[in-house]
Design an enzyme around this catalytic site. Sequence first.
Site, short mmCIF file in Angstrom:
data_model
loop_
_atom_site.label_atom_id
_atom_site.label_comp_id
_atom_site.label_asym_id
_atom_site.label_seq_id
_atom_site.Cartn_x
_atom_site.Cartn_y
_atom_site.Cartn_z
N GLU A 267 -8.97 -9.65 -3.38
CA GLU A 267 -8.27 -10.30 -4.49
C GLU A 267 -9.11 -11.50 -4.94
OE1 GLU A 267 -3.54 -9.36 -3.64
OE2 GLU A 267 -4.35 -11.23 -2.87
N ASN B 186 0.35 -10.02 -0.81
CA ASN B 186 1.26 -10.73 0.10
C ASN B 186 2.62 -11.04 -0.53
OD1 ASN B 186 -0.34 -10.63 2.32
ND2 ASN B 186 -1.26 -12.64 2.01
N1 CAA Z 1 -14.47 -3.15 12.07
C1 CAA Z 1 -15.06 -1.96 11.88
N2 CAA Z 1 -14.42 -0.78 12.01
C2 CAA Z 1 -13.12 -0.82 12.37
C3 CAA Z 1 -12.43 -2.03 12.58
C4 CAA Z 1 -13.16 -3.23 12.41
N3 CAA Z 1 -12.60 -4.43 12.60
N4 CAA Z 1 -11.14 -1.75 12.90
C5 CAA Z 1 -11.02 -0.41 12.87
N5 CAA Z 1 -12.21 0.14 12.56
C6 CAA Z 1 -12.50 1.58 12.38
C7 CAA Z 1 -12.49 2.34 13.68
O1 CAA Z 1 -13.75 2.35 14.29
C8 CAA Z 1 -12.08 3.73 13.23
O2 CAA Z 1 -13.20 4.43 12.75
P1 CAA Z 1 -13.27 6.04 12.81
O3 CAA Z 1 -12.19 6.52 11.90
O4 CAA Z 1 -14.63 6.35 12.34
O5 CAA Z 1 -13.02 6.37 14.25
C9 CAA Z 1 -11.17 3.47 12.04
O6 CAA Z 1 -11.45 2.14 11.61
C10 CAA Z 1 -9.74 3.58 12.44
O7 CAA Z 1 -9.49 2.71 13.53
P2 CAA Z 1 -8.69 3.08 14.84
O8 CAA Z 1 -8.88 4.53 15.17
O9 CAA Z 1 -9.02 2.08 15.91
O10 CAA Z 1 -7.17 2.78 14.52
P3 CAA Z 1 -6.30 3.15 13.25
O11 CAA Z 1 -6.53 4.52 12.76
O12 CAA Z 1 -4.93 2.71 13.61
O13 CAA Z 1 -6.83 2.15 12.11
C11 CAA Z 1 -6.53 0.11 10.98
C12 CAA Z 1 -6.88 0.77 12.30
C13 CAA Z 1 -7.65 0.37 9.97
C14 CAA Z 1 -6.46 -1.38 11.28
C15 CAA Z 1 -5.18 0.69 10.44
O14 CAA Z 1 -4.22 0.66 11.45
C16 CAA Z 1 -4.64 -0.08 9.25
O15 CAA Z 1 -5.06 0.12 8.12
N6 CAA Z 1 -3.64 -0.97 9.51
C17 CAA Z 1 -3.00 -1.76 8.45
C18 CAA Z 1 -3.83 -2.98 8.17
C19 CAA Z 1 -3.25 -3.80 7.05
O16 CAA Z 1 -2.19 -3.54 6.48
N7 CAA Z 1 -3.98 -4.87 6.72
C20 CAA Z 1 -3.56 -5.81 5.72
C21 CAA Z 1 -2.85 -6.95 6.41
S1 CAA Z 1 -2.31 -8.17 5.28
C22 CAA Z 1 -3.65 -9.13 5.08
O17 CAA Z 1 -4.70 -8.96 5.64
C23 CAA Z 1 -3.48 -10.23 4.10
C24 CAA Z 1 -3.02 -11.51 4.61
O18 CAA Z 1 -3.28 -12.50 3.91
C25 CAA Z 1 -2.23 -11.69 5.86
#
Ligand code: CAA
Length: 317
Positions: A186, A224
């Site tokens: 954003e 948010n």
């Molecule tokens: N860096 C690099 N790669 C990462 C990573 C990181 N920090 N975290 C996860 N990955 C990769 C993993 O290696 C994995 O790759 P492959 O598919 O190639 O195996 C892939 O992402 C998926 O990870 P996981 O298998 O460990 O777990 P998952 O399928 O549950 O995905 C997630 C993890 C991407 C975090 C997913 O759960 C997700 O999208 N969660 C929601 C996150 C969200 O809503 N974020 C926004 C929060 S609000 C915000 O940020 C704003 C604020 O101001 C508060």
Amino acid sequence: VLKRAFSSSTSLNAVKTVTVVGGGLMGSGIAQVAAQAGQNVTIVDLQPELLEKAQKSIQNNLTRVAKKVHKDDAAKVEGFVKESFSRIKVSTNIEDGVNADLIIEAIVEKLDVKQELFNKLDLLAPEHTILASNTSSISINEIGAGIKRKDSIVGNLTHIPLNHVSYFRFGGLHFFNPVPIMRLLEVIKGDHISEETYQTMMAWGKSVGKTCITCKDTPGFVVNRLLGPYSAEALRMYERGDASKEDIDIGMKLGAGYPMGPFELADYTGLDTNKFVLQVMLEKTGDPVFRPIPMLDKMVAEGKLGIKSGEGFYKYK
Ligand code: CAA
Ligand code: NAD
């Protein structure tokens, strides 16, 4: 005709050096994506142990990214990680980070602490440096109230009232957690951002692989403002005893297709950040959906901040 001089500003696509202040969850991710994109990065944090933690998590996450890009080619994976990592320096001294084209603040979500940092950066950083905040919810106008740096404007301005001229070299760059994976950025336009700074921010976001959306300086911006009430309502549902946190998490994952349930997400985001965001949103909108949640306040007071502290709604040790 109003023309703007690019001479003293960072022109489009010219961001080559980036400093990230605050090397926590978000700062380390922002540093990573900039280094991956070939930019030289300095991370500044107050605490050396947090800088060490940031370096470790960046190395791990670079490996995850490299494995995706280079599959089973171990040499290429190692090369990518080594090269990207070599572009990142760390320091506990803000003066080591001021010589940058872009400085992004990712410290604690508190207005006075952010303002103090930006006032200091404004004094120390070179004229051309763009300053940006990764705040989740605080007003960009308020954070930047003391910042003086401007893009110069040339031409006849007599026909435009001065308070309608936008020109500050400061704005919001709001990333999402985990930064290397979430594709959105954003770009927040404060009331007085210059067009060059806004365009440079959009171009820079693209250069680090993000899709940028433009947001006004409204509480919680776009994402948010919508995620906040959802998260607050989930916590209250659990507090009332209407359902277990596990069932709410399963419900939202399997019934609504969210990748994480609200309690998993709160632990992932950090309960302290959740609490600060709620406070700001209540103050700014007056909407009771953002009123304090006693269970959340208690957990933060007990140091249960989620994954980063080892325990939140779930345990991670
Ligand atoms: N860096 C690099 N790669 C990462 C990573 C990181 N920090 N975290 C996860 N990955 C990769 C993993 O290696 C994995 O790759 P492959 O598919 O190639 O195996 C892939 O992402 C998926 O990870 P996981 O298998 O460990 O777990 P998952 O399928 O549950 O995905 C997630 C993890 C991407 C975090 C997913 O759960 C997700 O999208 N969660 C929601 C996150 C969200 O809503 N974020 C926004 C929060 S609000 C915000 O940020 C704003 C604020 O101001 C508060
Ligand atoms: P965090 O607690 O993980 O990291 C903050 C870091 O800033 C810590 O390492 C701390 O030592 C450091 N710090 C504090 N004051 C400092 C100062 N004056 N100078 C240098 N370093 C300082 O927090 P986070 O989750 O990375 O959040 C940082 C910012 O990003 C907040 O404004 C937050 O609202 C925003 N944000 C958070 C998320 C999220 O999901 N956690 C998402 C988007 C934006």
